[in-house]
Motif scaffolding. Structure first.
Motif: not given
Length: 411
Positions: A101-111
């Motif tokens: 139930q923990a808050r997630p993290i948004c992972g982003i990959l910019l190529m």
């Protein structure tokens, strides 16, 4: 203290500034540092009881309880079912682990060719992944911003709880303090792009950025084959080449994130011209561009689509010239690794990207060349493993950047 219910865990004024750490640890920083050590131990060991964590940290259970209780209250951690006591008896232990139930993290990959975003749980599970292609010849930064924010917005819309922050892995040179892109050789429009400011302003969340290979290393450190290791290196091959170092328990970044540009270390004096404008960079002899040019010269079929996977398949099928090219390509990758080994001796290398597609034959060929190039010494055996051929490790590592900052992980 970290508060999982705050909408912005870092003050807004910290977004664009170069933050300076105090010379002496305040009591609040001591608390956050201890919390980071406890969470790091969970990442390294898996579910652990308070007693086990106390032994690892060299403190008593009361101290551990004071650290973990707020994390339990905020649904960051959760207690598992009691484990029966051993032969010596005692109170049944309840292992601690990360709450679903923990808050997630948004992972982003910019190529240069696309942006990807996803939600990452504290257990390292990826969800709600989206992709957005980037134009080959964008009209300007505004077009990049439109694609980037649209992709991230779709991912965030899938989150059941407000994410802890946005972590970005960038396929180019970055300033990690100012959270700007310095240059992306394959996408000149991104030079000077203030990605941290743009994302923080659009979504109101803390943003951390880093170079793509360093994000790979962070992903391996917290969620992959570098878990719990104090010294190792990551090498990524593909259209470009990069690497990162984890030395004595810390990710090496250099000033403002300038360190670790391994693809632009020199391996051939007066060699071919690199995208960066210099001659003889490691990247000029150990990337897909070099491989495809040599495949064409060797008369291999469809040289413009050749990669390590296809090259190994052609070599195993006995195609003339394929085995020789495979050995030369492996040697070219090994030259840079040998230089790195001779300089800082990480001893354990995790390979990512194209060469992973070549499987055991490619990895063994690279390892054999490295061992021929590096003098043998007691206790200095060099070993290799492989990460993802895809960029999942980079997405995990991008999320790990946020987690590391919020919990004062000793990256």
């Amino acid at each position: 203290m970290f508060d999982a219910d705050r909408q912005n865990p870092l003050p807004a004024e910290d977004y664009g500034a170069v933050r300076e750490r105090p010379s002496l640890l305040s009591s609040s920083l001591v608390g956050s540092t201890n919390r980071g050590r406890v969470v790091q131990a969970l990442f390294d060991r898996g579910p652990s009881s308070r007693a086990e964590l106390a032994r690892l940290a060299g403190v008593n259970r009361t101290t551990i309880s004071g650290i973990v209780q707020p994390l339990l209250d905020q649904q960051f951690l959760v207690e598992g079912e009691p484990v029966p006591a051993g032969e010596v008896g005692g109170k049944p232990a309840r292992p601690l682990w990360f709450s679903p139930q923990a808050r997630p993290i948004c992972g982003i990959l910019l190529m240069p060719e696309e942006v990807r975003s996803c939600l990452v749980s504290l257990e390292g599970k990826i969800d709600a992944e989206h992709r957005e292609p980037l134009p080959a010849h964008p009209s300007g930064p505004a077009e990049i911003t439109e694609r980037l924010t649209a992709c991230v917005a779709r991912t965030l819309a899938s989150a059941r709880r407000r994410p802890l922050g946005l972590g970005v892995a960038v396929g180019g040179m970055v300033d990690t303090n100012r959270r700007n892109i310095i240059a992306v050789n394959l996408a000149p429009v991104l030079a000077g792009y203030p990605i941290g400011e743009i994302l923080a302003g659009r979504f109101g969340l803390p943003v951390q950025i880093d170079h793509h290979p360093r994000a790979l290393l962070v992903g391996d450190r917290w969620f992959g084959k570098g878990r719990g290791m104090r010294n190792f290196a990551v090498v990524y091959t593909g259209e470009v080449l990069g690497g990162a170092l984890h030395l004595d328990g810390h990710l090496y970044r250099g000033v403002s994130g300038a360190g670790g540009e391994l693809g632009h270390t020199f391996v051939q004096v007066d060699g071919d011209v690199c995208y960066c404008g210099r001659r003889g960079c490691w990247e000029t002899i150990a990337t897909l561009g070099w491989l495809r040019r040599r495949a064409a010269a060797a008369g291999l079929p469809e040289p413009g689509a050749i990669d390590s996977r296809r090259l190994v398949a052609l070599a195993e099928a006995g195609r003339p010239g394929a085995a020789e090219l495979l050995d030369t390509y492996a040697r070219n990758v090994a030259v840079g690794i040998a230089n790195l080994q001779q300089t800082v001796a990480p001893n354990f290398f995790i390979l990512h990207g194209d060469v992973v597609g070549g499987g055991k034959r490619m990895v063994d060929a690279i390892a054999a060349h490295v061992r021929r190039l590096v003098p043998s010494r007691p206790g200095g055996e060099v070993s290799f493993d492989t990460g993802d051929t895809e960029d999942r490790a980079a997405l995990l590592g991008a999320a790990g950047l946020v987690l590391s900052d919020l919990l004062h992980f000793p990256l």
